[in-house]
Design a protein around this motif. Structure first.
Motif, PDB file in Angstrom:
ATOM      1  N   GLU A  99     -22.175  47.737 -64.900  1.00 15.88           N
ATOM      2  CA  GLU A  99     -21.992  47.017 -66.162  1.00 15.88           C
ATOM      3  C   GLU A  99     -23.327  46.848 -66.877  1.00 15.88           C
ATOM      4  O   GLU A  99     -23.445  47.082 -68.087  1.00 15.88           O
ATOM      5  CB  GLU A  99     -21.355  45.649 -65.899  1.00 15.88           C
ATOM      6  CG  GLU A  99     -21.103  44.808 -67.136  1.00 15.88           C
ATOM      7  CD  GLU A  99     -19.913  45.282 -67.952  1.00 15.88           C
ATOM      8  OE1 GLU A  99     -19.846  44.934 -69.154  1.00 15.88           O
ATOM      9  OE2 GLU A  99     -19.058  46.005 -67.404  1.00 15.88           O
TER      10      GLU A  99
ATOM     11  N   ASN B  13     -23.688  48.455 -70.546  1.00 17.49           N
ATOM     12  CA  ASN B  13     -23.427  47.473 -71.606  1.00 17.49           C
ATOM     13  C   ASN B  13     -24.680  47.354 -72.468  1.00 17.49           C
ATOM     14  O   ASN B  13     -25.559  46.527 -72.221  1.00 17.49           O
ATOM     15  CB  ASN B  13     -23.038  46.123 -71.002  1.00 17.49           C
ATOM     16  CG  ASN B  13     -22.535  45.161 -72.060  1.00 17.49           C
ATOM     17  OD1 ASN B  13     -22.939  45.224 -73.225  1.00 17.49           O
ATOM     18  ND2 ASN B  13     -21.649  44.268 -71.663  1.00 17.49           N
TER      19      ASN B  13
ATOM     20  N   TYR C 113     -18.868  53.175 -78.408  1.00 18.05           N
ATOM     21  CA  TYR C 113     -18.044  53.347 -77.207  1.00 18.05           C
ATOM     22  C   TYR C 113     -16.589  53.649 -77.542  1.00 18.05           C
ATOM     23  O   TYR C 113     -15.682  53.195 -76.867  1.00 18.05           O
ATOM     24  CB  TYR C 113     -18.156  52.131 -76.287  1.00 18.05           C
ATOM     25  CG  TYR C 113     -19.265  52.249 -75.273  1.00 18.05           C
ATOM     26  CD1 TYR C 113     -19.402  53.382 -74.468  1.00 18.05           C
ATOM     27  CD2 TYR C 113     -20.184  51.221 -75.097  1.00 18.05           C
ATOM     28  CE1 TYR C 113     -20.408  53.481 -73.529  1.00 18.05           C
ATOM     29  CE2 TYR C 113     -21.206  51.312 -74.150  1.00 18.05           C
ATOM     30  CZ  TYR C 113     -21.306  52.448 -73.377  1.00 18.05           C
ATOM     31  OH  TYR C 113     -22.314  52.549 -72.438  1.00 18.05           O
TER      32      TYR C 113
ATOM     33  N   LEU D 239     -18.074  54.774 -66.296  1.00 17.20           N
ATOM     34  CA  LEU D 239     -17.498  53.760 -67.177  1.00 17.20           C
ATOM     35  C   LEU D 239     -16.258  53.116 -66.582  1.00 17.20           C
ATOM     36  O   LEU D 239     -15.868  52.016 -66.990  1.00 17.20           O
ATOM     37  CB  LEU D 239     -17.148  54.377 -68.539  1.00 17.20           C
ATOM     38  CG  LEU D 239     -18.306  55.027 -69.303  1.00 17.20           C
ATOM     39  CD1 LEU D 239     -17.822  55.522 -70.657  1.00 17.20           C
ATOM     40  CD2 LEU D 239     -19.470  54.064 -69.471  1.00 17.20           C
TER      41      LEU D 239
ATOM     42  N   THR E  92     -16.773  49.560 -65.388  1.00 16.04           N
ATOM     43  CA  THR E  92     -17.320  48.595 -66.341  1.00 16.04           C
ATOM     44  C   THR E  92     -16.218  47.965 -67.176  1.00 16.04           C
ATOM     45  O   THR E  92     -15.092  48.464 -67.242  1.00 16.04           O
ATOM     46  CB  THR E  92     -18.322  49.280 -67.294  1.00 16.04           C
ATOM     47  OG1 THR E  92     -17.592  50.096 -68.225  1.00 16.04           O
ATOM     48  CG2 THR E  92     -19.325  50.130 -66.531  1.00 16.04           C
TER      49      THR E  92
ATOM     50  N   LEU F 142     -16.040  48.133 -70.248  1.00 16.74           N
ATOM     51  CA  LEU F 142     -15.723  49.057 -71.333  1.00 16.74           C
ATOM     52  C   LEU F 142     -14.388  49.756 -71.090  1.00 16.74           C
ATOM     53  O   LEU F 142     -13.700  50.156 -72.031  1.00 16.74           O
ATOM     54  CB  LEU F 142     -16.834  50.097 -71.472  1.00 16.74           C
ATOM     55  CG  LEU F 142     -18.214  49.533 -71.794  1.00 16.74           C
ATOM     56  CD1 LEU F 142     -19.286  50.566 -71.519  1.00 16.74           C
ATOM     57  CD2 LEU F 142     -18.268  49.066 -73.237  1.00 16.74           C
TER      58      LEU F 142
END
Length: 274
Positions: free
Chosen positions: A14, A18, A78, A172, A175, A177
């Motif tokens: 993360e 991020n 993103y 990813l 995370t 996201l």
């Protein structure tokens, strides 16, 4: 994942991906983007073209002349934030060098899938190819760097330059996201251009990829760009990897505002080479 990723627990993944958390003053940088974009649009309004039926399937186009070489800029966020109106300021320096510029918006996750966004960028490239009679050059930031590499892989672009791109999507998954992206290992690998067939090196144009990243970015973003350049170079693509010292994930765009910056001149040269 390709290359040698950091051995990190989920929380550290993360931190690596991020970017807003990693750059606390990002609101000030993004605020500057917005102000500069509005000034740019007032000084030289673009023509808006549609490339589909959905509200966000539109792009801004600044044409120097009908036969001028053309570059597409694909924004980041993103795949889940921002639109074309944030980045109009990127057009001015390239126009000053005789390069026409297109900046598309696209739908955002989770309203659509990431695969759908890739298809939208294919439609943008095809519409502009039909309009100009030549494949466009494409450059992009972050998520836009990923999309630029996708277009280059498929021969839809004459060349590509990715700023702080994400080419291997598997990290990813671990995370926050991924709450919007909804990737699993299968879809992440399928949508990672680092695993795609690279462009044919024997084709005129279509075989040059620059991967640039800020020196103040996280280790994973630097790894992503280096790995992408290395993997495609090993398969015969002309690649270039560069770390731009002192710049973070947001300020890495700053050189695009300067007519005589090395980055602008590189984009001009690559666009003309196509």
């Amino acid at each position: 994942m390709t290359g040698k990723p950091l051995e990190l627990e989920a929380m550290n993944w993360e931190a690596q991906y991020n970017n807003r958390a990693a750059v606390p003053d990002h609101p000030a940088v993004m605020g500057r983007w917005k102000v500069d974009a509005e000034l740019s649009r007032t000084a030289r309004p673009p023509v808006e073209l549609t490339y589909g039926d959905r509200p966000r399937e539109v792009m801004d186009l600044w044409e120097v002349a009908p036969d001028a070489p053309l570059a597409i800029f694909i924004h980041g966020g993103y795949w889940q934030a921002l639109d074309k109106a944030w980045f109009s300021w990127i057009s001015g320096p390239l126009l000053a060098h005789g390069i026409s510029v297109a900046i598309p918006s696209y739908d955002l996750c989770p309203e659509v899938s990431l695969g759908r966004i890739v298809c939208q960028m294919r439609a943008v490239a095809e519409l502009l190819r039909q309009r100009t009679g030549a494949r466009p050059f494409v450059f992009g930031h972050s998520a836009g760097g990923h999309l630029a590499a996708c277009l280059l892989s498929e021969g839809r672009a004459s060349g590509a330059l990715a700023l702080s791109g994400v080419f291997d999507l598997e990290p990813l998954i671990l995370t926050s996201l991924n709450n919007a992206l909804d990737l699993d290992v299968t879809t992440a690998r399928a949508l990672s251009p680092i695993h795609w067939t690279p462009p044919n090196g024997d084709t005129l144009g279509g075989a040059a990829l620059d991967c640039l990243v800020g020196g103040a970015e996280t280790a994973e973003f630097i790894r992503q760009s280096r790995a992408m350049a290395d993997v495609w170079a090993a398969k015969g693509v002309r690649t270039r990897f560069e770390v731009i010292e002192g710049l973070n994930h947001f300020t890495v765009l700053d050189p695009l505002a300067a007519v005589e910056s090395g980055l602008v001149k590189r984009i001009v040269a690559m666009t003309r080479a196509g």
